[in-house]
Design a protein around this motif. Structure first.
Motif, PDB file in Angstrom:
ATOM      1  N   ASP A  83       0.864  -1.191   0.000  1.00 32.52           N
ATOM      2  CA  ASP A  83       0.000   0.000   0.000  1.00 32.52           C
ATOM      3  C   ASP A  83       0.896   1.235   0.000  1.00 32.52           C
ATOM      4  O   ASP A  83       1.843   1.319   0.790  1.00 32.52           O
ATOM      5  CB  ASP A  83      -0.906   0.012   1.233  1.00 32.52           C
ATOM      6  CG  ASP A  83      -2.017  -1.023   1.117  1.00 32.52           C
ATOM      7  OD1 ASP A  83      -2.179  -1.595   0.030  1.00 32.52           O
ATOM      8  OD2 ASP A  83      -2.702  -1.265   2.125  1.00 32.52           O
ATOM      9  N   TYR A 119       0.896   4.322   0.945  1.00 32.06           N
ATOM     10  CA  TYR A 119       1.038   5.334   2.001  1.00 32.06           C
ATOM     11  C   TYR A 119       1.071   4.669   3.372  1.00 32.06           C
ATOM     12  O   TYR A 119       0.459   3.614   3.586  1.00 32.06           O
ATOM     13  CB  TYR A 119      -0.107   6.346   1.977  1.00 32.06           C
ATOM     14  CG  TYR A 119       0.111   7.430   0.956  1.00 32.06           C
ATOM     15  CD1 TYR A 119       0.645   8.657   1.327  1.00 32.06           C
ATOM     16  CD2 TYR A 119      -0.195   7.219  -0.382  1.00 32.06           C
ATOM     17  CE1 TYR A 119       0.864   9.653   0.389  1.00 32.06           C
ATOM     18  CE2 TYR A 119       0.022   8.199  -1.332  1.00 32.06           C
ATOM     19  CZ  TYR A 119       0.548   9.422  -0.941  1.00 32.06           C
ATOM     20  OH  TYR A 119       0.776  10.412  -1.864  1.00 32.06           O
ATOM     21  N   ASN A 161      -7.733  -0.243   5.329  1.00 31.31           N
ATOM     22  CA  ASN A 161      -6.656   0.535   4.686  1.00 31.31           C
ATOM     23  C   ASN A 161      -7.183   1.638   3.758  1.00 31.31           C
ATOM     24  O   ASN A 161      -6.469   2.098   2.872  1.00 31.31           O
ATOM     25  CB  ASN A 161      -5.711  -0.379   3.894  1.00 31.31           C
ATOM     26  CG  ASN A 161      -5.137  -1.489   4.734  1.00 31.31           C
ATOM     27  OD1 ASN A 161      -5.780  -2.004   5.633  1.00 31.31           O
ATOM     28  ND2 ASN A 161      -3.919  -1.860   4.455  1.00 31.31           N
ATOM     29  N   ASP A 162      -8.426   2.037   3.970  1.00 30.00           N
ATOM     30  CA  ASP A 162      -9.039   3.055   3.109  1.00 30.00           C
ATOM     31  C   ASP A 162      -8.743   4.450   3.682  1.00 30.00           C
ATOM     32  O   ASP A 162      -9.187   4.767   4.787  1.00 30.00           O
ATOM     33  CB  ASP A 162     -10.551   2.805   3.063  1.00 30.00           C
ATOM     34  CG  ASP A 162     -11.299   3.877   2.273  1.00 30.00           C
ATOM     35  OD1 ASP A 162     -10.647   4.798   1.741  1.00 30.00           O
ATOM     36  OD2 ASP A 162     -12.540   3.800   2.209  1.00 30.00           O
ATOM     37  N   HIS A 176      -6.023  -9.413   5.844  1.00 26.89           N
ATOM     38  CA  HIS A 176      -7.240  -9.106   5.081  1.00 26.89           C
ATOM     39  C   HIS A 176      -7.805 -10.329   4.361  1.00 26.89           C
ATOM     40  O   HIS A 176      -8.981 -10.357   4.026  1.00 26.89           O
ATOM     41  CB  HIS A 176      -6.952  -7.988   4.072  1.00 26.89           C
ATOM     42  CG  HIS A 176      -6.551  -6.704   4.734  1.00 26.89           C
ATOM     43  ND1 HIS A 176      -7.425  -5.961   5.475  1.00 26.89           N
ATOM     44  CD2 HIS A 176      -5.362  -6.057   4.805  1.00 26.89           C
ATOM     45  CE1 HIS A 176      -6.801  -4.902   5.958  1.00 26.89           C
ATOM     46  NE2 HIS A 176      -5.541  -4.941   5.566  1.00 26.89           N
ATOM     47  N   SER A 187      -0.750  -4.781   4.831  1.00 24.01           N
ATOM     48  CA  SER A 187      -1.048  -4.128   3.565  1.00 24.01           C
ATOM     49  C   SER A 187      -2.282  -4.830   2.969  1.00 24.01           C
ATOM     50  O   SER A 187      -2.621  -5.949   3.374  1.00 24.01           O
ATOM     51  CB  SER A 187       0.156  -4.259   2.631  1.00 24.01           C
ATOM     52  OG  SER A 187      -0.086  -3.601   1.423  1.00 24.01           O
ATOM     53  N   SER A 188      -2.947  -4.191   2.016  1.00 24.99           N
ATOM     54  CA  SER A 188      -4.206  -4.740   1.498  1.00 24.99           C
ATOM     55  C   SER A 188      -4.055  -6.151   0.942  1.00 24.99           C
ATOM     56  O   SER A 188      -4.972  -6.963   1.032  1.00 24.99           O
ATOM     57  CB  SER A 188      -4.748  -3.858   0.375  1.00 24.99           C
ATOM     58  OG  SER A 188      -4.798  -2.555   0.803  1.00 24.99           O
ATOM     59  N   LEU A 200      -0.840   1.111   7.245  1.00 23.03           N
ATOM     60  CA  LEU A 200      -0.728   1.193   5.791  1.00 23.03           C
ATOM     61  C   LEU A 200      -2.074   1.572   5.189  1.00 23.03           C
ATOM     62  O   LEU A 200      -3.124   1.077   5.640  1.00 23.03           O
ATOM     63  CB  LEU A 200      -0.266  -0.154   5.238  1.00 23.03           C
ATOM     64  CG  LEU A 200       1.177  -0.522   5.610  1.00 23.03           C
ATOM     65  CD1 LEU A 200       1.451  -1.977   5.319  1.00 23.03           C
ATOM     66  CD2 LEU A 200       2.168   0.371   4.881  1.00 23.03           C
ATOM     67  N   VAL A 201      -2.057   2.429   4.192  1.00 24.75           N
ATOM     68  CA  VAL A 201      -3.294   2.832   3.517  1.00 24.75           C
ATOM     69  C   VAL A 201      -3.091   2.834   2.007  1.00 24.75           C
ATOM     70  O   VAL A 201      -1.972   2.987   1.519  1.00 24.75           O
ATOM     71  CB  VAL A 201      -3.819   4.220   3.972  1.00 24.75           C
ATOM     72  CG1 VAL A 201      -4.577   4.126   5.265  1.00 24.75           C
ATOM     73  CG2 VAL A 201      -2.721   5.231   4.086  1.00 24.75           C
ATOM     74  N   THR A 202      -4.199   2.667   1.306  1.00 30.21           N
ATOM     75  CA  THR A 202      -4.117   2.454  -0.139  1.00 30.21           C
ATOM     76  C   THR A 202      -3.935   3.748  -0.939  1.00 30.21           C
ATOM     77  O   THR A 202      -3.760   3.697  -2.155  1.00 30.21           O
ATOM     78  CB  THR A 202      -5.390   1.753  -0.660  1.00 30.21           C
ATOM     79  OG1 THR A 202      -6.512   2.534  -0.231  1.00 30.21           O
ATOM     80  CG2 THR A 202      -5.518   0.350  -0.111  1.00 30.21           C
TER      81      THR A 202
END
Lengths: 611, 488
Positions: free
Chosen positions: B128, B130, B180-181, B350, B402-403, B459-461
């Motif tokens: 991801d 960010y 992670n949005d 996830h 992470s996603s 972590l974000v997408t």
């Protein structure tokens, strides 16, 4: 011609006196404030540090201010730095004022700006960067007023406003005020000259200047908003005034806008004063006559000699000048717990706490240990006490807390140094290395950091070092949770784990004596055997004699110590007054106020519950 | 015997010697270079920022030769190798799912030395892009400059989401995202404008999460995958300070329960099974299907006396999002009675295969526990193991997936034992993690001078589009009160 000469000499003399006065004041009367400023910042000579500062509006003046503040480490360098800056400030102010009125008779007016700057930095929350910031705006103002062409000056004004905001932050408002006033006064003068038939200035020409001023004001209003939108998130007030003029970010004190407005106000004042090529002797005398009370009034308003005293105690302790602390206390007795705690620490470090503690007015256990407070002064001083006692973690905690509460959100070089030491003693070598690496990037702590780096992972070197080895010997092996409310337990624990910890013993005995807890005090008297005492400290003798007077048993039985005949005689003299005279306290205060007996009978303090 | 790679390297060196100031002669050292950060033989995602590094010691010049198949890329430096972002990404894209061989030449005391080469393995699956984290000094009760920041992991850009420059005197913490949005975020504010800030569907709401029925404001959060609920713990937290050199701080709960916030109904609810008087429940997390609530639970103790006897087990309870109700029993997945240790931060992957968690000797505030390590629970067979490649002698604590459920970030104090830094690693299909690597920085000396810890790396997408400035109006407004309901 004669008048000109007189004026010249007066200028030299006045300037010399002012600058000497500034230097002497900061060198000999207010020097500890400068040391305090120095220790509460961490200036790193690294590109990253410079870049981080430059990323903020006014960051350049912040960087220069901190760069110069580090020289406060040397006692006379700080006053010299300030004197030079104020001199520059006066010269630039004088140049700006000369563009409005070039009659030199009023030169003293130009000293009001440096005087104001000098007064402001007497308050420890105003950093040196405030002086630098104003100086930068004055320089910009001077450049602006020297540009002759109207359109060139207009463009330069726009650039100077933006540049000054960038380099000096809030003082761009001072520049704006100088520019606006300069333009208005110039227009007014032009109109006057037109009326007098000296020029053919047109109304269109005057209109243009108004538009210019409006553009200046709009640009000045917009630049901080732009910076706030795209560079740094900060409150709107701080976006305009920036953070390098006052350390507490939650407010903008009135002194800052006044400081920014002062040059422009002086321009207006001087505009209305006579501008003829004549020397006004009387005006000089009047100015001097007004300036001196302004200095006195300003110093009264801005200086804080109580704080200076505390800072002196603190500075001497920081430098381990224990005997000088005691000497200073004899002349200037502690007025609060901060100073008293530093004095008591010095007495303990010189091994004289038992002898001399009650020679000074004790005010409860708050004068022994400093409770935790969410500010940076008491924790730093408290850290010194716990460090010397061998409570290394507590010292570390207090030092860290002090660093984290430094008002300008910066770090403190003194804290970092102490943290390097506590981590070294605790064997946390990589953390110690981190702090030492930081100190290696400073000017005045570099050598110490290089020297101390050799101790990392070198157990023998640490254990044999007089300071660190001593702390290692005192180190706590059996864990307990620390807080100042349980100091009695902590001290007993320290002594239990290391019966040779004389510092802890002195503090514990001091704790019991201050609390008038003679039972616990007497119980600990035999511990002196293990601590190498050859005689009983006077204060302890006094307490023991008091117990002897109340007891049928001899509490000294079996102990190799004797009460001195002097103490016995003094006790008799004290007792005879105490038991026979109605005004005993008054009489005893003259000769016996430094005794434990007097403290016991007459000093009212908050007694801690002793467990 | 010279293999092909060595021939290539030698050829490369000859080419270098002919077109640069590198001498043709060098001494081969049969040791690996000591680098900071340690990037030797790490596995990295294809989109990560350049792994700049320094060679410890006193090198005068450095040459790093990155070689993959027939390509050779050469970078120069004094004591660091700092690679331009564009060039690095071109390399990674070209070599994805392959390995680069890195050979380091160092000029020391006038002579060139060649160190043993090392590998950098590149995974095609991106991480991801960010990471959101809090920067704060690892202190006791006070804090200086602090805030929540986001870092673009594909380059070195860091942006402030919210900090105490904007909100002097305030503290912000526990930022968390739904799956992670970056558009569904919440964090807490503490201070004179306290509240829980919820960002969802483009709106920002400040909540007052303290109710008369709950122990405290909502504390440790976890979003329900539907985005309709957030599970929280409510904790009575205190801290004490050790006096021996082995430990500094003990943070403990003297009470704690779990509650769930229904975003639509603006209501907290709980069950007596997860808010009992006789036990402490904390660190909730939902399974990816939203039907299970995982949490940590310990038998109640007297604090601070029992501080080192409180041990948390990993438990779960069914959750029905349609009726907002809980199951009728609690299952213990890993019992502290069996492990003799204490669990914190259970974070399901996830894809629903694993739960990664932290285990320490006692308590739940694992960052102050040097012995704290990361473990992996296989949800299929219920087995769990210590993540050998991941852990160090210092604390490993917070972690975030992470996603794609392969990459994860975790916080570790391995560099110096105090300042927390984010590390990344890849978990393969067999549940084995690769050697982790430190969050890359443009200047490898960055961490030497950084006096703040990286807390709660999430972590974000994508980029978080809100920040303190544009949330200021909502943050400054009165917090919206929420109601409470206890269900049987």
């Amino acid at each position: 011609m004669e008048d000109n000469k007189l004026l010249k000499y007066t200028e030299y003399l006045f300037t010399g006196l002012f600058l000497s006065g500034v230097f002497i004041f900061f060198a000999f009367f207010y020097n500890n404030h400068l040391h305090f400023e120095e220790e509460t910042q961490l200036f790193l000579l690294t590109g990253d540090f410079f870049k981080a500062k430059m990323g903020l509006p006014g960051g350049f003046s912040g960087w220069i201010g901190q760069f110069l503040t580090q020289f406060y480490f040397v006692s006379l360098a700080g006053p010299l730095v300030i004197t030079i800056l104020l001199f520059l400030m006066q010269r630039v102010t004088y140049r700006i004022l000369s563009t409005i009125n070039d009659n030199r008779s009023f030169f003293i007016v130009s000293f009001l700006v440096p005087l104001n700057a000098m007064l402001i930095i007497c308050d420890e929350f105003y950093p040196l960067s405030a002086v630098i910031g104003v100086l930068i705006s004055l320089l910009a103002g001077w450049i602006y007023t020297t540009i002759a062409g109207n359109s060139r000056r207009f463009v330069a004004g726009l650039l100077l406003i933006a540049l000054t905001y960038c380099l000096a932050g809030g003082s761009f408002l001072s520049l704006l005020a100088v520019i606006v006033v300069f333009e208005i006064l110039s227009a007014a003068r032009a109109r006057k000259n037109r009326v007098l038939g000296k020029t053919n200035d047109t109304p269109v020409f005057r209109m243009l200047r108004i538009w210019q001023l409006l553009i200046y004001i709009i640009i000045s209003a917009g630049i901080p908003l732009f910076a706030r939108q795209f560079l740094v998130q900060e409150p709107i007030g701080l976006a305009y005034f920036s953070e390098f003029y006052y350390d507490l970010r939650i407010e903008v004190p009135k002194a800052i806008p006044i400081m920014f407005a002062l040059p422009a106000i002086l321009m207006i004042i001087i505009y209305f004063l006579p501008s003829r090529e004549k020397i006004f002797k009387a005006a000089i005398f009047i100015q001097i006559a007004l300036f001196i009370p302004a200095v006195i009034f300003g110093l009264k308003l801005w200086t804080n000699f109580r704080a200076e005293e505390i800072m002196k105690y603190d500075y001497l302790v920081r430098m381990n000048r224990w005997n000088e602390v005691i000497k200073y206390a004899e002349k200037t007795p502690p007025r609060n717990n901060l100073s008293l705690a530093m004095l008591n620490l010095s007495l303990a470090k010189t091994g004289t706490m038992g002898d001399r503690m009650f020679n000074f007015r004790q005010k409860g256990t708050g004068g022994l240990f400093l409770s935790f407070a969410k500010e940076y002064v008491a924790p730093m001083m408290g850290s010194e006490i716990y460090y010397q006692l061998g409570l290394v973690n507590a010292s570390q905690e207090y030092s860290f807390e002090s660093m984290e509460t430094t008002p300008d959100l910066g770090k403190s070089v003194r804290s970092v140094k102490r943290l390097a030491e506590t981590n070294l003693i605790n064997g946390n070598y990589e953390v110690a290395r981190k702090y030492l690496k930081l100190l290696e990037r400073t000017v005045f702590y570099r050598n110490w950091a290089h020297k101390t780096e050799k101790y990392l992972y070198n157990e023998d070197l640490i254990n044999n070092d007089p300071e660190y080895g001593d702390k290692r010997k005192m180190i706590i092996k059996k864990d307990f949770f620390f807080k100042t409310e349980i100091m009695e337990g902590a001290l007993n624990m320290l002594l239990q784990q290391n019966p040779k910890n004389k510092m802890a013993f002195q503090y514990l005995m001091g704790f019991y004596l201050i609390n008038k807890d003679l039972r616990n005090f007497m119980d600990r008297v035999p511990m002196m055997n293990d601590l190498g005492y050859t005689s009983i400290p006077v204060g302890y003798q006094e307490a023991i004699m008091y117990v002897v007077g109340l007891s049928t048993d001899n509490p000294m039985e079996g102990l190799p110590y004797k009460i001195s005949s002097d103490t016995k005689l003094r006790m008799q003299a004290y007792a005879s007054i105490y038991t026979t005279r109605d005004n005993a306290q008054e009489l005893l205060s003259k000769e016996f106020s430094g005794t434990y007996w007097y403290y016991l009978h007459y000093c009212k303090v908050d007694i801690k519950n002793v467990k | 015997m010279m293999n092909t790679k060595n021939i290539l390297l030698f050829a490369g060196a000859i080419i270098l010697a002919s077109c640069s100031d590198i001498p043709g002669h060098f001494t081969e050292k049969s040791v690996s270079p000591v680098l900071f950060p340690d990037i030797a033989d790490v596995t990295i995602p294809v989109n990560i920022a350049p792994l700049n590094f320094r060679l410890n010691g006193n090198p005068r010049k450095l040459i790093a030769v990155y070689e993959c198949e027939k390509d050779i890329n050469i970078f120069y430096g004094k004591h660091t190798i700092e690679i331009p972002v564009g060039k690095w990404h071109r390399m990674l894209n070209k070599y994805s799912d392959k390995s680069m061989n890195v050979t380091l030449f160092s000029k020391e005391e006038g002579k060139w030395i060649k160190y043993l080469p090392f590998k950098i393995n590149i995974k095609k699956e991106a991480i991801d892009p960010y990471m959101v984290y809090r920067l704060i000094a690892p202190g006791y009760e006070s804090w200086s400059e602090m805030g929540i920041y986001q870092r673009n992991l594909t380059n070195f850009n860091e942006e402030t989401i919210i900090d105490n420059r904007l909100l002097p005197g305030n503290c912000m913490n526990c930022h968390t995202f739904n799956n992670n949005d970056p558009g569904q975020m919440m964090f807490h504010l503490r201070g004179n404008i306290a509240g829980t800030v919820l960002v969802k569907d483009g709106t920002v709401t400040k909540l007052n999460t303290k109710t008369n029925e709950t122990i405290s404001n909502c504390v440790y959060p976890y979003w329900h995958p539907s985005g309709n609920y957030i599970a929280y713990s409510v904790n009575a937290i205190s801290q004490v300070f050790h006096t021996t050199r082995e430990k500094r701080i003990e943070v403990m709960d003297s009470k704690s329960d779990i509650v769930v916030y229904d975003i639509k109904k603006n209501k907290l609810f709980t069950s007596k099974l997860i808010s009992g008087e006789e036990s402490f429940e904390t660190f909730p997390s939902f399974s990816p299907d939203g039907k299970t609530l995982f949490f940590c639970s310990a038998r109640k103790g007297t604090l601070p006396d029992d501080f080192n006897k409180i041990m948390y087990s990993l438990c779960k309870i069914d959750f029905d999002p349609s009726s907002a109700s809980f199951g009728s029993s609690i299952d213990t997945l890993i019992s502290s009675y069996k492990t003799g240790k204490s669990i914190s931060f259970p974070r399901p992957s996830h894809d629903g295969k694993y739960i990664m968690f932290t285990m320490s000797d006692y308590g739940n505030f694992s960052i102050w526990h040097n012995e704290a390590d990361l473990y992996l629970l296989d949800l299929k067979d219920g087995s769990f193991k210590r993540m050998e490649n991941i852990n160090s002698g210092n604390a490993e604590s917070y972690h975030s997936w992470s996603s794609g459920s392969h990459w994860f970030v975790f916080s570790s104090r391995r560099i110096d034992g105090l300042y927390t830094r984010p590390y990344f690693a890849w978990l393969d299909d067999n549940g084995e993690a690769t050697k982790p690597f430190l969050l890359p920085q443009k200047e490898p000396d960055f961490y030497d001078y950084c006096l703040r810890s990286f807390n709660v790396p999430e972590l974000v997408t994508g980029k978080v589009m809100v920040n303190g400035r544009n949330m200021l109006k909502s943050i400054g407004a009165d917090a919206k009160n929420i109601t409470f309901e206890k269900k049987d």
